[in-house]
Design an enzyme around this catalytic site. Structure first.
Site, PDB file in Angstrom:
ATOM      1  N   GLN A  35       0.849  -1.204   0.000  1.00 18.08           N
ATOM      2  CA  GLN A  35       0.000   0.000   0.000  1.00 18.08           C
ATOM      3  C   GLN A  35       0.884   1.253   0.000  1.00 18.08           C
ATOM      4  O   GLN A  35       2.099   1.161   0.207  1.00 18.08           O
ATOM      5  CB  GLN A  35      -0.914   0.003   1.228  1.00 18.08           C
ATOM      6  CG  GLN A  35      -0.195  -0.307   2.525  1.00 18.08           C
ATOM      7  CD  GLN A  35      -1.055  -1.038   3.542  1.00 18.08           C
ATOM      8  OE1 GLN A  35      -2.289  -1.225   3.423  1.00 18.08           O
ATOM      9  NE2 GLN A  35      -0.406  -1.474   4.614  1.00 18.08           N
ATOM     10  N   ASP A  90      -0.556   0.236  13.524  1.00 17.87           N
ATOM     11  CA  ASP A  90      -0.135   1.448  14.261  1.00 17.87           C
ATOM     12  C   ASP A  90       0.069   1.128  15.748  1.00 17.87           C
ATOM     13  O   ASP A  90       0.629   1.942  16.470  1.00 17.87           O
ATOM     14  CB  ASP A  90      -1.175   2.561  14.076  1.00 17.87           C
ATOM     15  CG  ASP A  90      -2.592   2.094  14.398  1.00 17.87           C
ATOM     16  OD1 ASP A  90      -3.462   2.162  13.527  1.00 17.87           O
ATOM     17  OD2 ASP A  90      -2.827   1.645  15.536  1.00 17.87           O
ATOM     18  N   ASP A 110       0.234  -7.958  11.228  1.00 16.69           N
ATOM     19  CA  ASP A 110      -0.043  -6.964  10.189  1.00 16.69           C
ATOM     20  C   ASP A 110       0.765  -7.327   8.947  1.00 16.69           C
ATOM     21  O   ASP A 110       1.911  -7.751   9.041  1.00 16.69           O
ATOM     22  CB  ASP A 110       0.347  -5.545  10.655  1.00 16.69           C
ATOM     23  CG  ASP A 110      -0.330  -4.476   9.803  1.00 16.69           C
ATOM     24  OD1 ASP A 110      -1.152  -3.714  10.325  1.00 16.69           O
ATOM     25  OD2 ASP A 110      -0.048  -4.444   8.575  1.00 16.69           O
ATOM     26  N   ASP A 141       0.184 -12.064   6.258  1.00 14.18           N
ATOM     27  CA  ASP A 141      -1.197 -11.865   5.807  1.00 14.18           C
ATOM     28  C   ASP A 141      -2.143 -12.511   6.828  1.00 14.18           C
ATOM     29  O   ASP A 141      -2.033 -13.707   7.105  1.00 14.18           O
ATOM     30  CB  ASP A 141      -1.364 -12.518   4.437  1.00 14.18           C
ATOM     31  CG  ASP A 141      -2.763 -12.315   3.865  1.00 14.18           C
ATOM     32  OD1 ASP A 141      -2.947 -12.583   2.664  1.00 14.18           O
ATOM     33  OD2 ASP A 141      -3.669 -11.892   4.613  1.00 14.18           O
ATOM     34  N   GLY A 142      -3.079 -11.725   7.332  1.00 12.32           N
ATOM     35  CA  GLY A 142      -4.003 -12.253   8.332  1.00 12.32           C
ATOM     36  C   GLY A 142      -4.862 -13.383   7.818  1.00 12.32           C
ATOM     37  O   GLY A 142      -5.240 -14.285   8.571  1.00 12.32           O
ATOM     38  N   ASP A 160      -8.478  -5.360  13.074  1.00 16.31           N
ATOM     39  CA  ASP A 160      -8.299  -3.908  13.005  1.00 16.31           C
ATOM     40  C   ASP A 160      -7.646  -3.603  11.661  1.00 16.31           C
ATOM     41  O   ASP A 160      -6.456  -3.288  11.570  1.00 16.31           O
ATOM     42  CB  ASP A 160      -7.396  -3.469  14.167  1.00 16.31           C
ATOM     43  CG  ASP A 160      -7.016  -2.007  14.114  1.00 16.31           C
ATOM     44  OD1 ASP A 160      -6.138  -1.608  14.928  1.00 16.31           O
ATOM     45  OD2 ASP A 160      -7.557  -1.277  13.263  1.00 16.31           O
ATOM     46  N   SER A 161      -8.438  -3.765  10.601  1.00 20.43           N
ATOM     47  CA  SER A 161      -7.846  -3.708   9.255  1.00 20.43           C
ATOM     48  C   SER A 161      -8.251  -2.424   8.537  1.00 20.43           C
ATOM     49  O   SER A 161      -9.114  -1.680   8.994  1.00 20.43           O
ATOM     50  CB  SER A 161      -8.336  -4.907   8.431  1.00 20.43           C
ATOM     51  OG  SER A 161      -9.695  -4.699   8.060  1.00 20.43           O
ATOM     52  N   THR A 162      -7.647  -2.239   7.402  1.00 25.54           N
ATOM     53  CA  THR A 162      -8.063  -1.177   6.505  1.00 25.54           C
ATOM     54  C   THR A 162      -9.423  -1.555   5.916  1.00 25.54           C
ATOM     55  O   THR A 162      -9.993  -2.591   6.247  1.00 25.54           O
ATOM     56  CB  THR A 162      -7.018  -1.022   5.371  1.00 25.54           C
ATOM     57  OG1 THR A 162      -6.598  -2.334   4.949  1.00 25.54           O
ATOM     58  CG2 THR A 162      -5.817  -0.234   5.838  1.00 25.54           C
ATOM     59  N   ASP A 163      -9.937  -0.703   5.028  1.00 20.45           N
ATOM     60  CA  ASP A 163     -11.258  -0.951   4.447  1.00 20.45           C
ATOM     61  C   ASP A 163     -11.244  -2.222   3.588  1.00 20.45           C
ATOM     62  O   ASP A 163     -10.186  -2.659   3.149  1.00 20.45           O
ATOM     63  CB  ASP A 163     -11.663   0.264   3.592  1.00 20.45           C
ATOM     64  CG  ASP A 163     -11.645   1.559   4.417  1.00 20.45           C
ATOM     65  OD1 ASP A 163     -11.296   2.611   3.865  1.00 20.45           O
ATOM     66  OD2 ASP A 163     -11.925   1.479   5.628  1.00 20.45           O
TER      67      ASP A 163
HETATM   68  N1  SAM Z   1      -8.021   2.167  12.215  1.00 20.03           N
HETATM   69  C1  SAM Z   1      -7.863   1.844  10.809  1.00 20.03           C
HETATM   70  C2  SAM Z   1      -9.183   1.689  10.109  1.00 20.03           C
HETATM   71  O1  SAM Z   1     -10.182   1.416  10.766  1.00 20.03           O
HETATM   72  O2  SAM Z   1      -9.172   1.862   8.880  1.00 20.03           O
HETATM   73  C3  SAM Z   1      -7.025   0.611  10.711  1.00 20.03           C
HETATM   74  C4  SAM Z   1      -5.663   0.890  11.203  1.00 20.03           C
HETATM   75  S1  SAM Z   1      -4.408  -0.202  10.809  1.00 20.03           S
HETATM   76  C5  SAM Z   1      -3.226   0.915  10.218  1.00 20.03           C
HETATM   77  C6  SAM Z   1      -4.958  -1.098   9.390  1.00 20.03           C
HETATM   78  C7  SAM Z   1      -3.937  -2.159   9.063  1.00 20.03           C
HETATM   79  O3  SAM Z   1      -4.507  -3.274   8.368  1.00 20.03           O
HETATM   80  C8  SAM Z   1      -2.791  -1.653   8.164  1.00 20.03           C
HETATM   81  O4  SAM Z   1      -1.621  -1.541   8.934  1.00 20.03           O
HETATM   82  C9  SAM Z   1      -2.672  -2.735   7.076  1.00 20.03           C
HETATM   83  O5  SAM Z   1      -1.325  -3.038   6.761  1.00 20.03           O
HETATM   84  C10 SAM Z   1      -3.394  -3.905   7.733  1.00 20.03           C
HETATM   85  N2  SAM Z   1      -3.869  -4.948   6.817  1.00 20.03           N
HETATM   86  C11 SAM Z   1      -4.595  -4.799   5.681  1.00 20.03           C
HETATM   87  N3  SAM Z   1      -4.830  -6.007   5.117  1.00 20.03           N
HETATM   88  C12 SAM Z   1      -4.253  -6.943   5.930  1.00 20.03           C
HETATM   89  C13 SAM Z   1      -4.154  -8.370   5.888  1.00 20.03           C
HETATM   90  N4  SAM Z   1      -4.696  -9.087   4.891  1.00 20.03           N
HETATM   91  N5  SAM Z   1      -3.501  -8.990   6.900  1.00 20.03           N
HETATM   92  C14 SAM Z   1      -2.947  -8.275   7.918  1.00 20.03           C
HETATM   93  N6  SAM Z   1      -2.993  -6.918   8.008  1.00 20.03           N
HETATM   94  C15 SAM Z   1      -3.647  -6.272   7.014  1.00 20.03           C
END
Ligand code: SAM
Length: 283
Positions: A35, A90, A110, A141-142, A160-163
């Protein structure tokens, strides 16, 4: 997307809305294998982390999200000892989880190590528990982590992932929820950030259906404010493996051994009723 050099703006097309923060500088940007990450200095919200153009975390208001992604599920569980965080790079959710003395171990997975390394530099207050002996930071990868997890490994899983686009897309479907259900112990609980009750009702409905089809006995969504996210109104969705999600350890919540800025016993009581708008949509 930055409108001009004095403002960072995230345009959210689906709701025809946008959110801006006044900035003084872009401090960092990089394209990782997963990303694009940007860090801004804002005038009123401290630092701002943006991932793929979406606001992620600000120094000023992250406590709302991190407290509400952790304390409700931890006080709902009868005895939370083994916790898994998917995403959370984070480290703010990890910080809140480890405030609970019952927690024996918390693994955070993460996909992108760069999120954590940049958080250590710009949000060190969120990384204060990274060296706690109970904390384990992994970068993977989760989706794969849960596929490989042994059955009955965890009491709580926090997503607690991205969208649900890009690397996080695979974290919002029945196949993934089935792996979560298997990895949880009896009485275990999954909680996942579930976007905005104002904008994403259909996504939230689909999550409930997918969680129940994956074997969870009950599901429940609650809400909280989160100014920097689209609409400023956010949600999380709980899925119980044989656990009544409307009961929680009330005395321990009321007399908790740590301070919070938003979560409280009264707010926990209130979240049990859920969000009427969602309750109606889920009927
Ligand atoms: N608070 C934020 C929100 O609600 O959008 C989320 C914060 S955190 C920074 C989101 C994290 O999800 C990112 O660090 C990203 O790298 C992680 N992420 C996205 N897809 C993932 C996956 N398949 N496995 C593990 N982590 C993942």
């Amino acid at each position: 997307m930055a409108l001009d050099e004095h403002w960072f703006t995230e345009v959210f097309e689906p709701s025809g809305s946008a959110f801006s923060l006044r900035i003084t500088a872009k401090l960092h940007q990089e394209q990782t294998p997963y990303q694009r990450i940007e860090i801004y200095q804002t005038t009123e919200f401290g630092y701002l982390m943006v991932i793929d153009g979406c606001t992620m975390v600000s120094s000023r208001d992250n406590f709302l999200y991190h407290e509400m992604m952790s304390h409700p599920v931890l006080f709902t569980h009868a005895k939370p000892q083994q916790v898994l965080i998917i995403g959370g790079g984070d480290c703010g959710t990890l910080l809140e989880v480890l405030r609970h003395p019952q927690v024996q171990h918390c693994t955070q997975v993460d996909i992108d190590e760069r999120v954590t390394r940049l958080s250590e530099k710009y949000f060190p207050e969120l990384c204060a528990s990274n060296s706690d002996p109970r904390a384990e930071l992994r970068f993977d990868d989760g989706v794969k982590w849960l596929q490989d997890a042994n059955p009955g490994s965890y009491d709580i899983i926090i997503v607690d992932s991205t969208d649900p686009v890009g690397p996080a897309e695979g974290l919002f479907n029945e196949v993934f929820f089935r792996t979560c259900h298997r990895a949880l112990r009896d009485g275990g609980i999954l909680v996942q950030q579930s976007e905005s009750p104002l904008i994403h009702v259909e996504l939230i409905k689909s999550m409930h259906h997918a969680m129940r089809n994956a074997g969870f006995s009950n599901t429940h969504s609650y809400d909280f404010p989160q100014p920097i996210y689209p609409s400023g109104w956010w949600s999380a969705t709980l899925a119980g493996k044989g656990r009544d999600l409307k009961r929680f350890r009330e005395s321990e919540s009321r007399h908790k051994s740590f301070t919070t800025k938003y979560y409280s016993y009264a707010k926990h009581l209130a979240l049990i009723d859920g969000v009427p708008l969602l309750n109606t949509a889920l009927k």
